[in-house]
Design a protein around this motif. Structure first.
Motif, PDB file in Angstrom:
ATOM      1  N   GLY A  48       0.834  -1.207   0.000  1.00  0.00           N
ATOM      2  CA  GLY A  48       0.000   0.000   0.000  1.00  0.00           C
ATOM      3  C   GLY A  48       0.861   1.246   0.000  1.00  0.00           C
ATOM      4  N   ARG A  49       0.303   2.327  -0.527  1.00  0.00           N
ATOM      5  CA  ARG A  49       1.015   3.609  -0.538  1.00  0.00           C
ATOM      6  C   ARG A  49       0.201   4.604   0.275  1.00  0.00           C
ATOM      7  NH1 ARG A  49       0.322   8.123  -3.805  1.00  0.00           N
ATOM      8  NH2 ARG A  49       2.109   9.563  -3.817  1.00  0.00           N
ATOM      9  N   VAL A  50       0.867   5.208   1.264  1.00  0.00           N
ATOM     10  CA  VAL A  50       0.185   6.216   2.095  1.00  0.00           C
ATOM     11  C   VAL A  50       0.082   7.496   1.279  1.00  0.00           C
ATOM     12  CG1 VAL A  50       0.216   7.511   4.248  1.00  0.00           C
ATOM     13  CG2 VAL A  50       1.097   5.147   4.202  1.00  0.00           C
ATOM     14  N   VAL A  51      -1.130   7.824   0.874  1.00  0.00           N
ATOM     15  CA  VAL A  51      -1.364   9.019   0.055  1.00  0.00           C
ATOM     16  C   VAL A  51      -1.372  10.267   0.921  1.00  0.00           C
ATOM     17  CG1 VAL A  51      -2.974  10.136  -1.529  1.00  0.00           C
ATOM     18  CG2 VAL A  51      -2.665   7.640  -1.616  1.00  0.00           C
ATOM     19  N   GLU A  52      -2.009  10.144   2.076  1.00  0.00           N
ATOM     20  CA  GLU A  52      -2.134  11.317   2.956  1.00  0.00           C
ATOM     21  C   GLU A  52      -2.165  10.848   4.389  1.00  0.00           C
ATOM     22  OE1 GLU A  52      -5.072  15.228   3.475  1.00  0.00           O
ATOM     23  OE2 GLU A  52      -5.791  13.415   2.469  1.00  0.00           O
ATOM     24  N   ARG A  53      -1.570  11.654   5.258  1.00  0.00           N
ATOM     25  CA  ARG A  53      -1.596  11.354   6.686  1.00  0.00           C
ATOM     26  C   ARG A  53      -2.093  12.586   7.440  1.00  0.00           C
ATOM     27  NH1 ARG A  53       0.946  13.770  11.416  1.00  0.00           N
ATOM     28  NH2 ARG A  53       0.681  12.215  13.060  1.00  0.00           N
ATOM     29  N   GLN A  54      -3.139  12.410   8.252  1.00  0.00           N
ATOM     30  CA  GLN A  54      -3.708  13.487   9.057  1.00  0.00           C
ATOM     31  C   GLN A  54      -3.755  13.058  10.517  1.00  0.00           C
ATOM     32  OE1 GLN A  54      -4.540  16.496   8.028  1.00  0.00           O
ATOM     33  NE2 GLN A  54      -4.208  16.106   5.821  1.00  0.00           N
ATOM     34  N   PRO A  55      -3.600  14.005  11.441  1.00  0.00           N
ATOM     35  CA  PRO A  55      -3.718  13.634  12.858  1.00  0.00           C
ATOM     36  C   PRO A  55      -5.151  13.220  13.197  1.00  0.00           C
ATOM     37  CG  PRO A  55      -3.508  16.010  12.634  1.00  0.00           C
ATOM     38  CD  PRO A  55      -3.264  15.447  11.270  1.00  0.00           C
ATOM     39  N   CYS A  65      -4.871   7.744   8.067  1.00  0.00           N
ATOM     40  CA  CYS A  65      -4.118   7.628   6.813  1.00  0.00           C
ATOM     41  C   CYS A  65      -5.044   7.251   5.670  1.00  0.00           C
ATOM     42  CB  CYS A  65      -3.018   6.579   6.947  1.00  0.00           C
ATOM     43  SG  CYS A  65      -1.840   6.902   8.272  1.00  0.00           S
ATOM     44  N   THR A  66      -4.806   7.905   4.558  1.00  0.00           N
ATOM     45  CA  THR A  66      -5.470   7.511   3.319  1.00  0.00           C
ATOM     46  C   THR A  66      -4.470   6.679   2.535  1.00  0.00           C
ATOM     47  OG1 THR A  66      -6.774   9.555   3.339  1.00  0.00           O
ATOM     48  CG2 THR A  66      -6.622   8.343   1.254  1.00  0.00           C
ATOM     49  N   VAL A  67      -4.850   5.420   2.252  1.00  0.00           N
ATOM     50  CA  VAL A  67      -3.900   4.454   1.704  1.00  0.00           C
ATOM     51  C   VAL A  67      -4.449   3.892   0.398  1.00  0.00           C
ATOM     52  CG1 VAL A  67      -2.617   2.341   2.154  1.00  0.00           C
ATOM     53  CG2 VAL A  67      -3.194   3.858   4.060  1.00  0.00           C
ATOM     54  N   SER A  75      -8.357   3.529   0.841  1.00  0.00           N
ATOM     55  CA  SER A  75      -8.815   3.030   2.140  1.00  0.00           C
ATOM     56  C   SER A  75      -8.391   4.001   3.230  1.00  0.00           C
ATOM     57  CB  SER A  75      -8.207   1.650   2.435  1.00  0.00           C
ATOM     58  OG  SER A  75      -8.610   0.700   1.474  1.00  0.00           O
ATOM     59  N   THR A  76      -9.255   4.121   4.220  1.00  0.00           N
ATOM     60  CA  THR A  76      -8.935   4.928   5.401  1.00  0.00           C
ATOM     61  C   THR A  76      -8.516   3.985   6.515  1.00  0.00           C
ATOM     62  OG1 THR A  76     -10.533   6.632   4.787  1.00  0.00           O
ATOM     63  CG2 THR A  76      -9.800   6.566   7.087  1.00  0.00           C
ATOM     64  N   ILE A  77      -7.303   4.184   7.025  1.00  0.00           N
ATOM     65  CA  ILE A  77      -6.749   3.298   8.059  1.00  0.00           C
ATOM     66  C   ILE A  77      -6.215   4.156   9.189  1.00  0.00           C
ATOM     67  CG2 ILE A  77      -5.021   1.550   8.587  1.00  0.00           C
ATOM     68  CD1 ILE A  77      -5.087   0.696   5.677  1.00  0.00           C
ATOM     69  N   VAL A  78      -6.652   3.845  10.412  1.00  0.00           N
ATOM     70  CA  VAL A  78      -6.133   4.519  11.601  1.00  0.00           C
ATOM     71  C   VAL A  78      -4.866   3.788  12.043  1.00  0.00           C
ATOM     72  CG1 VAL A  78      -6.592   5.163  13.989  1.00  0.00           C
ATOM     73  CG2 VAL A  78      -8.419   5.290  12.282  1.00  0.00           C
ATOM     74  N   CYS A  79      -3.783   4.533  12.222  1.00  0.00           N
ATOM     75  CA  CYS A  79      -2.472   3.940  12.536  1.00  0.00           C
ATOM     76  C   CYS A  79      -1.891   4.614  13.766  1.00  0.00           C
ATOM     77  CB  CYS A  79      -1.530   4.099  11.339  1.00  0.00           C
ATOM     78  SG  CYS A  79       0.120   3.434  11.613  1.00  0.00           S
ATOM     79  N   VAL A  90       4.027   0.670   2.262  1.00  0.00           N
ATOM     80  CA  VAL A  90       3.941  -0.086   3.513  1.00  0.00           C
ATOM     81  C   VAL A  90       3.164  -1.381   3.271  1.00  0.00           C
ATOM     82  CG1 VAL A  90       4.054   1.942   5.017  1.00  0.00           C
ATOM     83  CG2 VAL A  90       1.847   1.167   4.125  1.00  0.00           C
ATOM     84  N   PRO A  91       3.364  -2.395   4.149  1.00  0.00           N
ATOM     85  CA  PRO A  91       2.522  -3.602   4.081  1.00  0.00           C
ATOM     86  C   PRO A  91       1.175  -3.341   4.758  1.00  0.00           C
ATOM     87  CG  PRO A  91       4.198  -3.861   5.774  1.00  0.00           C
ATOM     88  CD  PRO A  91       4.472  -2.548   5.118  1.00  0.00           C
ATOM     89  N   VAL A  92       0.117  -3.674   4.073  1.00  0.00           N
ATOM     90  CA  VAL A  92      -1.234  -3.409   4.580  1.00  0.00           C
ATOM     91  C   VAL A  92      -1.995  -4.727   4.660  1.00  0.00           C
ATOM     92  CG1 VAL A  92      -3.405  -2.189   4.223  1.00  0.00           C
ATOM     93  CG2 VAL A  92      -1.241  -1.084   3.615  1.00  0.00           C
ATOM     94  N   ALA A  93      -2.496  -5.053   5.856  1.00  0.00           N
ATOM     95  CA  ALA A  93      -3.365  -6.216   6.030  1.00  0.00           C
ATOM     96  C   ALA A  93      -4.783  -5.792   5.701  1.00  0.00           C
ATOM     97  CB  ALA A  93      -3.260  -6.736   7.458  1.00  0.00           C
ATOM     98  N   THR A  94      -5.325  -6.368   4.657  1.00  0.00           N
ATOM     99  CA  THR A  94      -6.660  -5.956   4.192  1.00  0.00           C
ATOM    100  C   THR A  94      -7.740  -6.572   5.066  1.00  0.00           C
ATOM    101  OG1 THR A  94      -6.644  -7.817   2.652  1.00  0.00           O
ATOM    102  CG2 THR A  94      -5.854  -5.702   1.825  1.00  0.00           C
ATOM    103  N   VAL A  95      -8.945  -6.033   4.939  1.00  0.00           N
ATOM    104  CA  VAL A  95     -10.079  -6.510   5.729  1.00  0.00           C
ATOM    105  C   VAL A  95     -10.348  -7.985   5.384  1.00  0.00           C
ATOM    106  CG1 VAL A  95     -12.553  -6.240   6.158  1.00  0.00           C
ATOM    107  CG2 VAL A  95     -11.095  -4.220   5.913  1.00  0.00           C
ATOM    108  N   GLY A  96     -10.485  -8.805   6.434  1.00  0.00           N
ATOM    109  CA  GLY A  96     -10.734 -10.234   6.259  1.00  0.00           C
ATOM    110  C   GLY A  96      -9.500 -11.090   6.373  1.00  0.00           C
ATOM    111  N   SER A  97      -8.317 -10.496   6.327  1.00  0.00           N
ATOM    112  CA  SER A  97      -7.091 -11.293   6.442  1.00  0.00           C
ATOM    113  C   SER A  97      -6.818 -11.629   7.909  1.00  0.00           C
ATOM    114  CB  SER A  97      -5.902 -10.541   5.840  1.00  0.00           C
ATOM    115  OG  SER A  97      -5.716  -9.290   6.490  1.00  0.00           O
ATOM    116  N   TYR A  98      -6.064 -12.709   8.110  1.00  0.00           N
ATOM    117  CA  TYR A  98      -5.749 -13.192   9.460  1.00  0.00           C
ATOM    118  C   TYR A  98      -4.242 -13.223   9.650  1.00  0.00           C
ATOM    119  CZ  TYR A  98      -5.170 -16.429  13.387  1.00  0.00           C
ATOM    120  OH  TYR A  98      -4.801 -17.008  14.583  1.00  0.00           O
ATOM    121  N   LEU A  99      -3.769 -12.624  10.730  1.00  0.00           N
ATOM    122  CA  LEU A  99      -2.348 -12.606  11.067  1.00  0.00           C
ATOM    123  C   LEU A  99      -2.111 -13.568  12.228  1.00  0.00           C
ATOM    124  CD1 LEU A  99      -1.633  -8.755  10.912  1.00  0.00           C
ATOM    125  CD2 LEU A  99      -1.477 -10.454   9.079  1.00  0.00           C
TER     126      LEU A  99
END
Length: 814
Positions: A48-55, A65-67, A75-79, A90-99
């Motif tokens: 994934g590529r972080v397009v934008e990061r906002q507090p 983060c907008t990724v 995708s909007t991801i809180v980091c 960055v490596p992004v675990a998508t919805v539904g994946s299991y770590l």
């Protein structure tokens, strides 16, 4: 050893699934303890590529983060990582994946009021690090968003944890396992063949002197300069991590890489620091054993006091490394290193084993040297490391010096004779891989199997081959039977035909085993517990066999009998509050006679004290075992073995009571052993109960008397249905005459009519002549076919009386 399948496929074109390959290796004798499928660690993780990061509006430590993950919409991801920023991959675990490493299933949810669809991962969450300070940021160029992140992380791999047997030193390397896989599957090998040109001259910069011809037969020292220390490339780091090795820098990683690839330990010295320790820019590397009082600080920052068995690498005779075990801290490669001296050496396995043990240190290098490395591929492994250092660290070869002792000049190989008929005799029929009835392995197949293992096979005669063993199998292929085992192993144990024996034969214990079993059952039936002690004990007498290299002083000599161990066990049992120990032991004893060492089997037992759990019958007073009760245990054993034993007084062993000890004899001339009461002084020294008894029997005498090749059938003796007739016989006898001798004469004289003879009274004192004692025996007469009359008994009884008067000069009282 951890085997990366991606790495293995670079060496051998195997197309089996991990499970099938693990099964094939296990059937070939290499147990696969675990299959680590690293692909499952990051399934569903994409680039994934972080397009934008906002507090985050509601949390100071969170970012919104907008990724771009390659989907139709961002995708909007809180980091929560502090190092997240815009325009990074960055490596992004998508919805539904299991770590599985952190046991998290990614779901779309709200974090502090902000929706989050996915997770930006750290290396710890992907199983590649124990701790991570932030998310992982890809440094590779030309990344494609939405693509599988696993190849970039080295998680497109499967790792097999393979265990090899102790005789297969070659299997502690990727090349060794690749050779096995090639032999099992029949696919070709693709081993690296480095080409390195070493410049002539400048020999003074790589001088080597070998003082011990056996400890280090070969030593190659190579000097390289213009070194650029940096992190290793990603592919090298990932292979080391898959093998369980931590990356450090390119030079150290290359030595570790070659260790894993070829099984040949290498060591890189900082040459400038070597010169500082040596005190000169021109110095000589040497190999010698340590002197008393020398010290060395190793790479683990431990200041080690060296022993006489510790093998060292020296620079101008000053210690710089533990040979074949670990380098020294003073000469290690650092970020400022620009010139390196690379060590590639062949050390003696026994020397490294003793050296590592003397320091209590075991490393990956010492483990391989202890099993034995292949000296024939030493130069090849060295060239492989030199090529990688040129490619990955910009190194320039300056000089190289190869030192060899006479042992190092010998090529480790041998030629064995293999007979086809012998292979068939040992292995028998096997299932036909093409179908059909079981047949013997075809000769062509036998030859091809050996050739795939690297052997050079030459037909010598009809059905006979001359097999030249490769150097890397020199240590375990020593005899014809070893080659037959290799044929069976590679052909497949699961392909052997299931055949039943032509004629069934009943099994039976050997006479020795049957006697041992009978003795054990008898003693257990009399309440004794079998114990087993170490054969090693403290050195106390000159007769003991003393070990040359004991692990502990307390276990530095072999025992000369079983008695001391039983006494110590009796004492220990009492100290633990378990009461008296009635026990027996069967084991070997050892002793020295001049320069010769001897060993024998013994049977011994100890019993005594009051072993009852409750003592309320005697108002709490202990009731120790009497001498006759103890003797009854030994007699009970002899009765069950149908062994007649003579008891003769003795005082030869100072551990026994001088007046209550008997030497045991059978057949008048065979000394069986000793029985008696423990000496009072020894009993007090060990704080034991008042009456403790022991016996020790010679196992070889028992075998001579009882363990015959002809199994005797036990015959039943019927009980008499007719009444007995008893007579009492009292007389004065010399105190030097034993009751056993008297009973023996009575039994022999009376013949078959005498059923038993028992002593029921003994008296010494008033009215008894000096030097004599009064004895009274009861003789029981009985016949199987009639009731005895006085006319039957009296002549026999008078004959007994006369025999006693004649042989022992007894004075009859009746």
């Amino acid at each position: 050893m951890r085997i990366s399948l991606n790495w293995l496929k670079d060496l051998v074109a195997v197309d089996l699934t991990p499970e099938a390959l693990a099964d094939a290796l296990t059937m070939a004798g290499f147990e696969v303890e675990d299959i680590e499928d690293r692909r499952a660690w990051a399934e569903g993780v994409v680039v994934g590529r972080v397009v934008e990061r906002q507090p985050h509006p509601n949390a100071d430590k969170l970012s919104v983060c907008t990724v771009d993950i390659g989907a139709d919409a961002f995708s909007t991801i809180v980091c929560g990582a502090a190092n997240v920023r815009a325009d990074i991959y960055v490596p992004v675990a998508t919805v539904g994946s299991y770590l599985p490493i952190v046991d998290i299933t990614i779901k779309a949810r709200e974090l502090r009021g902000v929706p989050s669809a996915g997770m930006i991962c750290s290396l710890a969450e992907l199983g590649l690090a124990k701790d991570s300070e932030g998310i992982h940021i890809f440094e590779q160029p030309d990344l494609v968003v939405g693509s599988d992140a696993r190849p970039l992380l080295g998680l497109d791999d499967v790792v097999l944890d393979v265990t090899s047997t102790a005789n297969r030193a070659d299997a502690l390397s990727m090349v060794g396992i690749a050779r096995e896989v090639a032999a099992i599957t029949g696919v070709p090998l693709k081993l690296p063949h480095p080409e390195v040109t070493v410049p002539e001259g400048a020999r003074d910069r790589a001088q080597v002197a070998l003082s011990d011809p056996k400890a280090c037969p070969i030593y190659i020292a190579t000097v390289l300069d213009q070194i650029q220390i940096a992190p290793s490339p990603l592919w090298l780091q990932q292979r080391l991590q898959a093998a369980g090795t931590r990356p450090i820098n390119n030079i150290v990683d290359i030595t570790n890489y070659v260790l894993l690839e070829w099984g040949q330990p290498l060591h890189a010295f900082d040459r400038d620091r070597l010169a500082t320790v040596a005190g000169s820019d021109t110095f000589t590397l040497g190999v010698r054993y340590a002197n008393a009082g020398e010290t060395l600080t190793t790479l683990d920052s431990q200041n080690r006091t060296l022993e006489a068995e510790t093998l060292l690498i020296t620079a101008n005779d000053k210690p710089v490394a533990l040979a074949g075990v670990m380098g020294g801290e003073e000469t290690e490669v650092s970020d400022r290193t620009t010139t390196v001296t690379l060590e590639a050496a062949y050390f003696d396995a026994a020397a490294i084993r003793k050296s590592a043990r003397s320091q209590g240190l075991r490393t990956e290098a010492s483990a391989r040297y202890e099993r034995g490395v292949n000296p024939a591929e030493l130069a090849l492994a060295c060239d492989r490391a030199l090529q990688l250092m040129q490619d990955l660290a910009g190194a320039r070869l300056v000089a190289q010096h190869t030192a060899r002792t006479p042992i190092g000049e010998i090529t480790p190989t041998r030629t064995l004779t293999l007979r086809c008929q012998r292979v068939h005799d040992i292995l028998g029929p096997v299932t036909n891989l093409n179908g059909g009835a079981p047949t013997a392995i075809p000769p062509a197949r036998i030859q091809s199997i050996l050739e795939t293992l690297g052997c050079h096979v030459t037909p010598a005669d009809k059905g006979v081959w001359q097999v030249e063993v490769p150097a890397y199998r020199y240590r375990d292929l020593e005899r014809e039977i070893d080659l037959i085992e290799e044929v069976a192993r590679i052909y497949g144990y699961n392909h052997f035909a299931n055949t039943l024996p032509q004629a069934a034969a009943g099994g039976a214990l050997s006479p020795e085993a049957a006697l041992s079993q009978k003795i054990r059952h008898s003693l257990r039936g009399m309440g004794l517990t079998e114990v087993i002690h170490y054969s090693l004990t403290k050195p106390t007498t000159e007769e003991q066999v003393v070990l040359a290299n004991p692990l502990f002083t307390e276990y530095s000599a072999l025992r000369t009998d079983l008695i001391d161990g039983l006494i110590e066990a009796f004492r220990f049992n009492l100290e633990q509050g378990n009461g008296p120990l009635n026990a027996f032991e069967m084991g070997r004893v050892f002793w020295k006679s001049g320069d010769a060492c001897h060993e024998a089997e013994k049977l011994a037992a100890i019993f005594g004290g009051d072993s009852r759990k409750g003592q309320w019958v005697n108002s709490g007073r202990p009731q120790p075992m009497s001498w006759f009760e103890a003797k009854g245990i030994l007699e009970g054993l002899c009765d069950r073995l149908n062994l007649a034993v003579d008891y003769r007084p003795t005082a030869d062993d100072s551990r026994f009571h001088p007046g209550r000890t008997a030497s045991l004899w059978v057949r008048d001339k065979l000394h069986l052993g000793i029985f008696g009461q423990l000496h009072p002084q020894l009993r007090q020294r060990h704080d034991l109960p008042e009456d403790v008894y022991l016996f020790q029997l010679d196992w070889s005498v028992l075998l001579t008397c009882l363990a015959t090749s002809r199994q005797k059938v036990v015959k039943f003796s019927p009980f008499s249905t007719y009444p007995a007739s008893d007579r009492d016989l009292a007389f004065y006898a010399p105190t030097t005459t034993s009751v056993a001798d008297l009973q023996r004469v009575m039994t022999q004289t009376a013949g078959k009519l005498l059923a038993s003879v028992t002593l029921f009274d003994e008296y010494t004192g008033a009215s008894v002549p000096e030097g004599q004692r009064s004895l009274a025996f009861r003789l029981v007469y009985r016949a199987l076919d009639r009731t005895l009359t006085d006319e039957d008994v009296e002549p026999v009884h008078q004959k007994v009386r006369a025999a006693l008067e004649k042989q022992f000069q007894v004075t009859l009282r009746s």
